[in-house]
Design a protein around this motif. Structure first.
Motif, PDB file in Angstrom:
ATOM      1  N   LEU A 191       0.827  -1.204   0.000  1.00 39.88           N
ATOM      2  CA  LEU A 191       0.000   0.000   0.000  1.00 39.88           C
ATOM      3  C   LEU A 191       0.863   1.257   0.000  1.00 39.88           C
ATOM      4  CD1 LEU A 191      -2.696   1.462   0.231  1.00 39.88           C
ATOM      5  CD2 LEU A 191      -2.598   1.145   2.716  1.00 39.88           C
ATOM      6  N   ALA A 347      -3.431   6.038  -2.950  1.00 41.50           N
ATOM      7  CA  ALA A 347      -3.667   4.663  -3.387  1.00 41.50           C
ATOM      8  C   ALA A 347      -4.993   4.563  -4.136  1.00 41.50           C
ATOM      9  CB  ALA A 347      -3.654   3.723  -2.189  1.00 41.50           C
ATOM     10  N   PHE A 395      -3.829  -2.963  -4.133  1.00 38.55           N
ATOM     11  CA  PHE A 395      -4.570  -2.096  -3.224  1.00 38.55           C
ATOM     12  C   PHE A 395      -6.015  -2.572  -3.060  1.00 38.55           C
ATOM     13  CE2 PHE A 395      -7.423   1.689  -2.969  1.00 38.55           C
ATOM     14  CZ  PHE A 395      -7.237   1.945  -1.625  1.00 38.55           C
TER      15      PHE A 395
END
Length: 437
Positions: A191, A347, A395
């Motif tokens: 992440l 993200a 993600f």
């Protein structure tokens, strides 16, 4: 002095004075969300993700170069080009993708600006949120793009100086830093890596570039200047900025349980007050410049889709600018730790970025442009698509792994829709190439 040397010096001076559009994109990239990702990476994993930091600068420059090519070769905004060559549905999908990413980011960036402003001045952050929203509305609607460009170039340059200066008061471990250039993703680092790369390769940066160049009046004749602009801002300036922040935090901080302001404050007792204030002032400047650059993205795209002008000469576009600026004020009232929110915002933007890259690559290899992409540019573009696609998939997987909730459900649906659109776009491209052959 040799005539050739004099000519080269004059051309370089002209390029340096003529830079601008890519520096606005660089101002957005060099923002608090990127700082948050770099702080988290350095504090959690030391130097291990240094290779991602280096990669992000190169990837960011390549992405902006491709966006620059499309904007200059068509001499139009990206939304209008998409609508003409792919259709209205595709144009609206691109607009929705970029506006969602920019809108969510705007609120968290405003929270950061207001928080840092409060820390520096002692005035309540919520008051600062309202003040900065009004400053944005008056500045952008009253002065337009040139105001933003001058501010971006000035502030980004000062921010870089502040962060580079902090390197001289923080002990760096050269051996550990060199080891961090070897690609590896530590457990729990996916992440954060997506956040770092997402700061440099982001849908807002890709979509805004054609409009900022149009605001400067650049055409195909300005191709060399535009390429220099990308290299100077994204590869050099943004690269130095990212490296300085990462090296400072990787060398000193040992906890990621910090706000971005907390990271600056933590440097004080560790390496002295000068490091703290340099980092804090750099963060403040980065947040302010990013807030301004990010504000103009939704108005650019919406105005182009609706057939309006994309300068303040069109009162409808000016109204969109004012609305975007004022709607950012509620960000100062959001609760919770800003560090995690900033990383999440980047993200989340990574989920929408592969679609934008796919659109740009498709158009650069179609009759939308007079000169199709070179093989090298296409290879680089496909590599970007694969890297961002992998990071986006990781993600989404990490969000879903914790159970399907409201946020993870929206992220999953958003990612699935864009993935399906990219498959359709790929099939369309293959079919057209087969027919052409």
């Amino acid at each position: 002095m040799d005539t050739n040397d004099a000519g080269l010096g004059s051309r370089l001076a002209a390029y340096l004075s003529g830079m601008g559009p890519s520096w606005v994109a660089g101002a957005v990239a060099a923002g608090p969300a990127t700082i948050a990702s770099l702080v988290t990476a350095g504090a959690l994993f030391g130097y291990q993700l240094l290779w991602v930091v280096v990669l992000s600068a190169g990837a960011g420059a390549l992405t902006q170069y491709l966006a620059m090519r499309l904007g200059l070769l068509t001499e139009r905004g990206i939304v209008a080009v998409v609508e003409d060559h792919l259709g209205e549905w595709w144009a609206w999908l691109l607009v929705a993708d970029a506006v969602i990413a920019a809108g969510v980011a705007q609120l968290v960036i405003m929270k950061t600006v207001a928080t840092v402003s409060s820390t520096v001045t002692g005035v309540d952050a919520r008051i600062w949120g309202v003040v900065w929203a009004l400053v944005l509305a008056v500045g952008l609607a009253g002065r337009g793009y040139r105001f933003l460009e001058v501010a971006a170039k000035t502030i980004v340059a000062l921010v870089i100086v502040a962060f580079v200066a902090s390197l001289f008061v923080v002990p760096i471990d050269p051996g550990a830093a060199v080891a961090g250039l070897v690609p590896s993703v530590p457990s729990g680092g996916a992440l954060v890596a997506a956040g770092i790369l997402g700061g440099a390769v982001h849908i807002t940066l890709i979509t805004m570039h054609s409009y900022t160049m149009r605001s400067r009046g650049w055409t195909r004749d300005d191709y060399s200047l535009a390429a220099f602009d990308v290299g100077a801002s994204m590869l050099v300036a943004f690269g130095v900025y990212s490296l300085a922040i990462f090296l400072v935090t990787a060398s000193v901080l040992t906890s990621a349980d910090l706000s971005t302001v907390g990271a600056a404050q933590a440097l004080g007792p560790l390496v002295g007050p000068s490091a703290k204030w340099l980092f804090l002032l750099g963060l403040w400047g980065a947040a302010v410049s990013t807030l301004g650059g990010n504000t103009i993205v939704p108005p650019f795209l919406l105005a182009d889709k609706l057939g309006w002008g994309t300068t303040i000469d069109d009162s409808r576009y000016r109204g969109l600018l004012v609305a975007a600026a004022l709607l950012s004020a509620p960000g100062a009232f959001i609760g919770g730790a800003v560090l995690g929110q900033l990383v999440l915002v980047l993200a989340l933007g990574t989920v929408g970025t592969p679609f934008a890259i796919a659109i740009v690559l498709y158009l650069l290899n179609s009759d939308a442009v007079p000169d199709r992409n070179s093989t090298l540019a296409n290879v680089g573009g496909v590599a970007l698509l694969l890297v961002t696609g992998t990071l986006a998939a990781n993600f989404v997987r990490s969000q879903v792994a914790g159970g399907i909730g409201p946020l993870s459900g929206v992220v999953l649906a958003f990612a699935a829709a864009l993935a399906l659109a990219m498959l359709v776009l790929l099939a369309k491209f293959v079919r057209e190439e087969v027919v052409a052959a």
